[in-house]
Scaffold this motif. Structure first.
Motif, mmCIF file in Angstrom:
data_model
loop_
_atom_site.group_PDB
_atom_site.id
_atom_site.type_symbol
_atom_site.label_atom_id
_atom_site.label_comp_id
_atom_site.label_asym_id
_atom_site.label_seq_id
_atom_site.Cartn_x
_atom_site.Cartn_y
_atom_site.Cartn_z
ATOM 1 N N TYR A 144 -1.874 -1.578 -39.545
ATOM 2 C CA TYR A 144 -3.041 -0.980 -39.526
ATOM 3 C C TYR A 144 -3.045 -0.110 -40.756
ATOM 4 C CZ TYR A 144 -2.522 -2.050 -34.704
ATOM 5 O OH TYR A 144 -2.476 -2.611 -33.378
ATOM 6 N N MET A 182 -7.815 -8.993 -27.774
ATOM 7 C CA MET A 182 -6.522 -9.786 -27.783
ATOM 8 C C MET A 182 -5.377 -9.228 -26.825
ATOM 9 S SD MET A 182 -6.390 -10.178 -31.945
ATOM 10 C CE MET A 182 -4.859 -10.009 -31.785
ATOM 11 N N ASP A 239 0.772 -2.490 -31.519
ATOM 12 C CA ASP A 239 1.998 -3.032 -31.921
ATOM 13 C C ASP A 239 3.125 -2.470 -32.120
ATOM 14 O OD1 ASP A 239 0.655 -5.595 -31.943
ATOM 15 O OD2 ASP A 239 -0.354 -5.010 -33.749
ATOM 16 N N LEU A 298 -4.058 -10.961 -37.431
ATOM 17 C CA LEU A 298 -4.838 -11.908 -36.723
ATOM 18 C C LEU A 298 -6.342 -11.538 -36.585
ATOM 19 C CD1 LEU A 298 -2.437 -12.451 -33.768
ATOM 20 C CD2 LEU A 298 -2.740 -13.757 -35.733
ATOM 21 N N SER A 299 -6.527 -10.240 -36.354
ATOM 22 C CA SER A 299 -8.050 -9.934 -36.616
ATOM 23 C C SER A 299 -8.627 -10.053 -37.802
ATOM 24 C CB SER A 299 -7.942 -8.325 -36.069
ATOM 25 O OG SER A 299 -9.281 -7.815 -36.310
ATOM 26 N N LEU A 300 -7.724 -9.925 -39.096
ATOM 27 C CA LEU A 300 -8.548 -10.256 -40.414
ATOM 28 C C LEU A 300 -8.707 -11.688 -40.401
ATOM 29 C CD1 LEU A 300 -6.147 -8.287 -42.612
ATOM 30 C CD2 LEU A 300 -8.353 -8.053 -42.141
ATOM 31 N N GLY A 325 -4.793 -2.909 -43.268
ATOM 32 C CA GLY A 325 -6.083 -3.521 -42.538
ATOM 33 C C GLY A 325 -7.488 -3.235 -43.021
ATOM 34 N N PRO A 326 -7.702 -1.984 -43.136
ATOM 35 C CA PRO A 326 -9.060 -1.810 -43.610
ATOM 36 C C PRO A 326 -9.383 -2.362 -45.010
ATOM 37 C CG PRO A 326 -8.051 0.142 -42.704
ATOM 38 C CD PRO A 326 -7.054 -1.051 -42.351
ATOM 39 N N ASP A 351 -11.702 -6.932 -31.927
ATOM 40 C CA ASP A 351 -10.874 -8.135 -31.704
ATOM 41 C C ASP A 351 -9.485 -7.843 -31.160
ATOM 42 O OD1 ASP A 351 -12.526 -9.804 -33.200
ATOM 43 O OD2 ASP A 351 -11.346 -9.425 -35.203
ATOM 44 N N THR A 362 1.107 -7.930 -37.926
ATOM 45 C CA THR A 362 0.937 -7.290 -36.415
ATOM 46 C C THR A 362 -0.439 -8.280 -36.093
ATOM 47 O OG1 THR A 362 -0.676 -5.692 -37.336
ATOM 48 C CG2 THR A 362 1.943 -5.205 -37.140
ATOM 49 N N SER A 363 -0.924 -7.486 -34.633
ATOM 50 C CA SER A 363 -2.401 -8.028 -34.484
ATOM 51 C C SER A 363 -3.391 -7.850 -35.514
ATOM 52 C CB SER A 363 -2.774 -7.431 -32.927
ATOM 53 O OG SER A 363 -1.703 -6.686 -32.629
ATOM 54 N N VAL A 364 -3.332 -6.718 -36.263
ATOM 55 C CA VAL A 364 -4.240 -6.565 -37.501
ATOM 56 C C VAL A 364 -4.521 -7.784 -38.215
ATOM 57 C CG1 VAL A 364 -4.817 -5.450 -39.388
ATOM 58 C CG2 VAL A 364 -3.930 -4.144 -37.246
#
Lengths: 269, 100
Positions: free
Chosen positions: B22, A127, A162, B59-61, B25-26, A123, B55-57
């Motif tokens: 990060y 992005m 990021d 959005l990935s979730l 996230g996991p 993902d 963060t982008s994490v």
């Protein structure tokens, strides 16, 4: 200690020597948080060295380098490793791994620094590549990319984690006008939308002046001047004026110091 | 550092809270997957109103939870995204994807 939270990076009284040669002598630089700051100066004046000092790839001979409330030269190796996670660097060469495809190049820092599962890494890679306009190039190898595309893939990799601070080392060198325009737009977009602090080391005046909120001009081991691009353009300082206007001769002489020309050609009389 | 959580605040609503990065996230990925798998009904709402920073994490979730819901035959909706998270989504052209 660093007391100014408006600064993302602060150099205080930094000196740096290579052997006995002084590269920087007692330099103070404050990089404002959330802004694009240009560090400019003629080739060979030590701009990249300055960037390496900010990233703690080099240790100053003396002085302090504050990033996010930490004086980098005093940190242990593991603390420095953590501190660097919040910094992204776009190297002048791009520095892509030639044996890895575009996907794996961008995924690399995510695999090394995080425990994210593969589906989330995919993902995030998609992005980042979407942001630089190269999602369609995900399966290509670096040698199948143009110079401008390589630089953009390297940018996608630089923002993979990021980072709060993004350093660009001569981002415009060797780029055609279209690629330059794309990079200028991306640097500004990423800075503003992601709240990144951007540091652009460059000698490309027009491009840097067009995106920088603030510029430092360095040379002769010191900060020659600082200000907004407009302020520097109107500077009375002859050294700054020569650089900003691109005059071939001035306080920075066209000729490297040399013996008398006539004597060199005809011999001393 | 605040603790990030994914919890079922009410039936069918997965509530994300804290800093989505990060580090968190996991674990959030596993928590959300289990919550969606265990939820009854055909609708899943991902509530982001308690997200402190993303963060982008993050959005990935959201994308991962949408995939989970889709694979289970459920409809998924994202609500309550903070402004800064929405701005990041726009940089990555995800605003429309997440709105579906």
């Amino acid at each position: 200690m660093s007391v100014d939270s408006a600064c993302a990076v602060e150099l205080k009284g930094v000196s740096f020597k290579r052997g006995s040669r002084s590269i920087f002598n007692n330099v103070d630089i404050r990089i404002p948080r959330g802004k694009v700051t240009g560090i400019m100066g003629p080739s060979g004046c030590g701009k990249t060295t300055l960037l390496r000092l900010m990233g703690a790839q080099l240790r100053p001979s003396s002085g302090e380098v504050w990033v996010a409330g930490q004086n980098l030269p005093t940190l242990s190796r593991s603390d420095l490793f953590d501190a660097r996670k919040q910094m992204g660097v776009l190297f002048q060469s791009g520095a892509l791994f030639t044996d890895l495809d575009v996907f794996e190049n961008v995924a690399f820092p995510l695999r090394v620094h995080t425990q994210l599962p593969d589906e989330m890494i995919r993902d995030i890679v998609l992005m980042k590549l979407q942001a630089v306009g190269l999602r369609g190039a995900i399966d290509l190898m670096p040698d199948e990319l143009s110079g401008g595309m390589k630089r953009r893939v390297a940018l996608a990799r630089a923002i993979a984690l990021d980072p709060q601070i993004l350093m660009y080392d001569e981002p415009f060198v060797g780029q055609d006008p279209i690629a330059m325009g794309v990079l200028v737009r991306l640097i500004r977009l990423l800075n503003d939308a992601l709240g990144i602090t951007s540091i652009v080391v460059s000698h490309d005046l027009a491009e840097t002046a067009s995106i920088a909120d603030y510029i430092y001009v360095v040379g002769d081991g010191q900060v020659l001047g600082q200000g907004t691009p407009d302020e520097l353009m109107g500077s009375d300082n002859p050294r700054i004026r020569q650089f900003m206007k691109g005059d071939p001769d001035g306080p920075v002489p066209f000729h490297f110091p040399a013996p008398d020309y006539r004597a060199d050609l005809l011999g001393a009389r | 550092m605040s603790e990030a959580t994914a919890s079922m605040s009410e039936p069918g609503v997965v509530r994300l809270a804290g800093v989505l990065d990060y580090r968190s996230g996991p674990a959030l990925r596993k928590q959300g997957k289990a919550l969606i798998a265990g939820s009854d009904g055909v609708d899943v709402v991902i509530d982001c109103s308690a997200v402190q920073r993303s963060t982008s994490v993050g959005l990935s979730l959201l994308l991962a939870f949408m995939r989970d819901a889709g694979a289970a035959g459920k409809r998924c909706q994202v609500r309550g995204m903070p402004d800064d998270m929405r701005e990041i989504a726009e940089v990555y052209d995800l605003d429309e994807v997440l709105a579906t």
